[in-house]
Design a protein around this motif. Structure first.
Motif, PDB file in Angstrom:
ATOM      1  N   ILE A   1      12.226  60.411  45.996  1.00 53.60           N
ATOM      2  CA  ILE A   1      11.163  59.115  46.676  1.00 53.60           C
ATOM      3  C   ILE A   1      12.082  57.988  46.928  1.00 53.60           C
ATOM      4  O   ILE A   1      13.076  57.291  47.685  1.00 53.60           O
ATOM      5  CB  ILE A   1       9.856  58.815  46.814  1.00 53.60           C
ATOM      6  CG1 ILE A   1       9.270  58.297  48.062  1.00 53.60           C
ATOM      7  CG2 ILE A   1       9.580  58.268  45.342  1.00 53.60           C
ATOM      8  CD1 ILE A   1       9.261  58.927  49.630  1.00 53.60           C
ATOM      9  N   VAL A   2      12.469  57.289  45.495  1.00 56.01           N
ATOM     10  CA  VAL A   2      13.657  56.304  45.326  1.00 56.01           C
ATOM     11  C   VAL A   2      14.488  56.493  46.026  1.00 56.01           C
ATOM     12  O   VAL A   2      15.203  55.773  46.567  1.00 56.01           O
ATOM     13  CB  VAL A   2      13.445  56.366  44.209  1.00 56.01           C
ATOM     14  CG1 VAL A   2      14.830  55.401  43.070  1.00 56.01           C
ATOM     15  CG2 VAL A   2      11.988  55.754  43.315  1.00 56.01           C
ATOM     16  N   ILE A   3      15.263  57.963  45.732  1.00 62.54           N
ATOM     17  CA  ILE A   3      16.709  57.452  46.740  1.00 62.54           C
ATOM     18  C   ILE A   3      16.170  57.929  48.057  1.00 62.54           C
ATOM     19  O   ILE A   3      17.381  57.424  49.115  1.00 62.54           O
ATOM     20  CB  ILE A   3      16.898  59.521  46.435  1.00 62.54           C
ATOM     21  CG1 ILE A   3      17.389  59.264  44.193  1.00 62.54           C
ATOM     22  CG2 ILE A   3      18.633  60.293  46.911  1.00 62.54           C
ATOM     23  CD1 ILE A   3      17.708  61.133  44.262  1.00 62.54           C
ATOM     24  N   CYS A   4      15.649  58.628  48.497  1.00 56.12           N
ATOM     25  CA  CYS A   4      15.398  58.310  49.726  1.00 56.12           C
ATOM     26  C   CYS A   4      14.912  57.068  50.450  1.00 56.12           C
ATOM     27  O   CYS A   4      15.393  56.240  51.582  1.00 56.12           O
ATOM     28  CB  CYS A   4      14.046  59.654  50.106  1.00 56.12           C
ATOM     29  SG  CYS A   4      14.744  60.974  50.359  1.00 56.12           S
TER      30      CYS A   4
ATOM     31  N   SER B   1      15.726  54.622  49.667  1.00 51.35           N
ATOM     32  CA  SER B   1      17.220  53.297  48.958  1.00 51.35           C
ATOM     33  C   SER B   1      17.955  53.533  50.132  1.00 51.35           C
ATOM     34  O   SER B   1      18.218  52.585  51.035  1.00 51.35           O
ATOM     35  CB  SER B   1      17.484  53.691  47.836  1.00 51.35           C
ATOM     36  OG  SER B   1      16.564  53.023  46.523  1.00 51.35           O
ATOM     37  N   ALA B   2      18.181  54.576  50.255  1.00 56.82           N
ATOM     38  CA  ALA B   2      19.222  55.679  51.693  1.00 56.82           C
ATOM     39  C   ALA B   2      19.209  55.239  52.091  1.00 56.82           C
ATOM     40  O   ALA B   2      19.158  54.188  53.575  1.00 56.82           O
ATOM     41  CB  ALA B   2      18.976  56.653  51.419  1.00 56.82           C
TER      42      ALA B   2
ATOM     43  N   ASN C   1      25.891  56.971  59.195  1.00 58.42           N
ATOM     44  CA  ASN C   1      25.715  57.995  58.757  1.00 58.42           C
ATOM     45  C   ASN C   1      24.213  58.392  58.816  1.00 58.42           C
ATOM     46  O   ASN C   1      24.203  59.155  57.712  1.00 58.42           O
ATOM     47  CB  ASN C   1      26.835  58.362  57.293  1.00 58.42           C
ATOM     48  CG  ASN C   1      28.004  57.885  57.532  1.00 58.42           C
ATOM     49  OD1 ASN C   1      28.586  58.740  58.457  1.00 58.42           O
ATOM     50  ND2 ASN C   1      28.590  57.884  56.980  1.00 58.42           N
ATOM     51  N   ALA C   2      23.884  57.845  59.697  1.00 58.50           N
ATOM     52  CA  ALA C   2      22.035  57.578  59.872  1.00 58.50           C
ATOM     53  C   ALA C   2      21.547  59.539  59.976  1.00 58.50           C
ATOM     54  O   ALA C   2      21.222  60.140  59.081  1.00 58.50           O
ATOM     55  CB  ALA C   2      21.156  57.962  60.999  1.00 58.50           C
ATOM     56  N   MET C   3      22.190  60.540  60.551  1.00 66.89           N
ATOM     57  CA  MET C   3      21.573  61.964  60.933  1.00 66.89           C
ATOM     58  C   MET C   3      21.923  62.684  59.451  1.00 66.89           C
ATOM     59  O   MET C   3      21.376  63.301  59.114  1.00 66.89           O
ATOM     60  CB  MET C   3      22.668  62.681  62.259  1.00 66.89           C
ATOM     61  CG  MET C   3      21.761  61.648  63.456  1.00 66.89           C
ATOM     62  SD  MET C   3      19.981  61.589  63.588  1.00 66.89           S
ATOM     63  CE  MET C   3      19.742  64.035  63.752  1.00 66.89           C
ATOM     64  N   ALA C   4      23.343  62.253  59.395  1.00 64.26           N
ATOM     65  CA  ALA C   4      23.837  63.305  58.008  1.00 64.26           C
ATOM     66  C   ALA C   4      23.424  63.180  56.648  1.00 64.26           C
ATOM     67  O   ALA C   4      22.459  63.287  55.894  1.00 64.26           O
ATOM     68  CB  ALA C   4      25.239  62.906  57.265  1.00 64.26           C
ATOM     69  N   VAL C   5      22.605  61.423  56.890  1.00 70.92           N
ATOM     70  CA  VAL C   5      21.744  61.188  55.689  1.00 70.92           C
ATOM     71  C   VAL C   5      20.248  61.817  55.224  1.00 70.92           C
ATOM     72  O   VAL C   5      19.472  61.552  54.630  1.00 70.92           O
ATOM     73  CB  VAL C   5      21.686  59.981  55.079  1.00 70.92           C
ATOM     74  CG1 VAL C   5      20.183  59.336  54.107  1.00 70.92           C
ATOM     75  CG2 VAL C   5      23.059  59.164  54.703  1.00 70.92           C
ATOM     76  N   MET C   6      19.467  61.762  57.407  1.00 68.35           N
ATOM     77  CA  MET C   6      18.167  61.995  57.415  1.00 68.35           C
ATOM     78  C   MET C   6      18.146  63.206  56.760  1.00 68.35           C
ATOM     79  O   MET C   6      16.987  64.124  56.097  1.00 68.35           O
ATOM     80  CB  MET C   6      17.658  61.791  58.363  1.00 68.35           C
ATOM     81  CG  MET C   6      17.853  60.566  58.781  1.00 68.35           C
ATOM     82  SD  MET C   6      17.411  60.225  61.015  1.00 68.35           S
ATOM     83  CE  MET C   6      16.038  61.200  61.100  1.00 68.35           C
ATOM     84  N   ALA C   7      19.324  64.767  57.291  1.00 66.01           N
ATOM     85  CA  ALA C   7      19.577  65.621  57.169  1.00 66.01           C
ATOM     86  C   ALA C   7      19.400  66.514  55.161  1.00 66.01           C
ATOM     87  O   ALA C   7      18.822  66.889  54.578  1.00 66.01           O
ATOM     88  CB  ALA C   7      20.654  66.418  57.727  1.00 66.01           C
ATOM     89  N   GLY C   8      20.452  64.933  54.756  1.00 65.28           N
ATOM     90  CA  GLY C   8      20.401  65.055  53.029  1.00 65.28           C
ATOM     91  C   GLY C   8      18.614  64.999  52.882  1.00 65.28           C
ATOM     92  O   GLY C   8      18.434  65.201  51.766  1.00 65.28           O
TER      93      GLY C   8
END
Length: 260
Positions: A159-162, A164-165, A176-183
């Motif tokens: 949750i900290v990583i997400c 922050s992203a 790069n929103a879609m790529a980050v959301m997929a990650g």
């Protein structure tokens, strides 16, 4: 005390006392269906329910209690778990607001969303979810569940990583929103598979509620990992979280009853 041992003890003692299930119900003020399920080993009742039944059957509960069923916890640990329970509900409710804002940003990068509201909601999710997971870490420690403990810590790290992203994308770079959301979907999917298996391992302690919560959490995790079925994963996650909160409350109830 583990099932089916508990159910067999109650069944044998009831018959030895010459009581029908209806007569036992009249003595301990518990409905017949509950007695039937307990005797059949289908559910593990709460501590106060066990005490009521044992008192009605004149059984010395100290003679039958085992460390494996209800570990000894302190009042401080009980307070921490109930705090995690309420934090879990706040996270659950706040997540709907978070989801609505993220949906707006997904369909339109120019969506009119207040930066300070977005930030506060994200930080609220981070705080409440972390407290919620720490509650499960505490339960995992007390009931010696080596799947829940790492899953809870991974959940906090995730949750900290997400969050922050999400804040980085909102304020600095949304290309790069879609790529980050997929990650993010894959990360949380992996975590919830581990978390779900940990809940399944609690079936003996907390009954079919833990089993159901675990299975739905695993299915949710698989849906998130696929990315394509992430929206279905969100629905399953909501169901899993409600069931998991019930399990968390039952853990609190067991520890609280020891100290009351």
């Amino acid at each position: 005390m583990e099932q089916p041992k508990l159910g067999k003890i109650i069944l044998e003692q009831r018959k030895a006392s010459g009581l029908t299930q209806e007569e036992l119900v009249a003595r301990c003020n518990i409905n017949v269906r509950t007695i039937q399920r307990i005797e059949a080993g289908e559910v593990t009742p709460r501590g106060h329910t066990i005490r009521s039944i044992f008192a009605a059957l004149d059984i010395d509960i100290a003679q039958w209690q085992t460390k494996a069923t209800v570990p000894k916890g302190t009042k401080k640990e009980a307070k921490w778990i109930i705090l995690a329970f309420f934090s879990g509900w706040l996270y659950f409710l706040l997540a709907f607001w978070e989801g609505f804002m993220d949906y707006q940003l997904t369909i339109s990068l120019d969506a009119a969303i207040s930066p300070w509201k977005y930030t506060l909601v994200k930080l609220g999710i981070l705080m409440f979810y972390s407290c919620y997971m720490l509650g499960f870490y505490q339960v995992g420690r007390l009931w010696e569940n080596n799947w829940i403990k790492p899953a809870a810590l991974l959940g906090i790290a995730g949750i900290v990583i997400c969050i922050s992203a999400d804040l980085y994308l909102f304020y600095l770079d949304d290309s790069n929103a879609m790529a980050v959301m997929a990650g993010e979907s894959i990360v949380f999917g992996s975590i919830y598979i581990v978390f779900g298996y940990g809940l399944v391992k609690y079936q003996k302690e907390f009954g079919n509620m833990a089993l159901a919560a675990g299975i739905v959490a695993i299915l949710s995790g698989l849906a998130f990992i696929s990315v394509v079925f992430a929206l279905i994963g969100l629905v399953l996650l909501a169901v899993s979280e409600v069931l998991a909160l019930v399990v968390l409350y039952r853990a609190y109830d067991e520890i609280h009853n020891q100290n009351s």
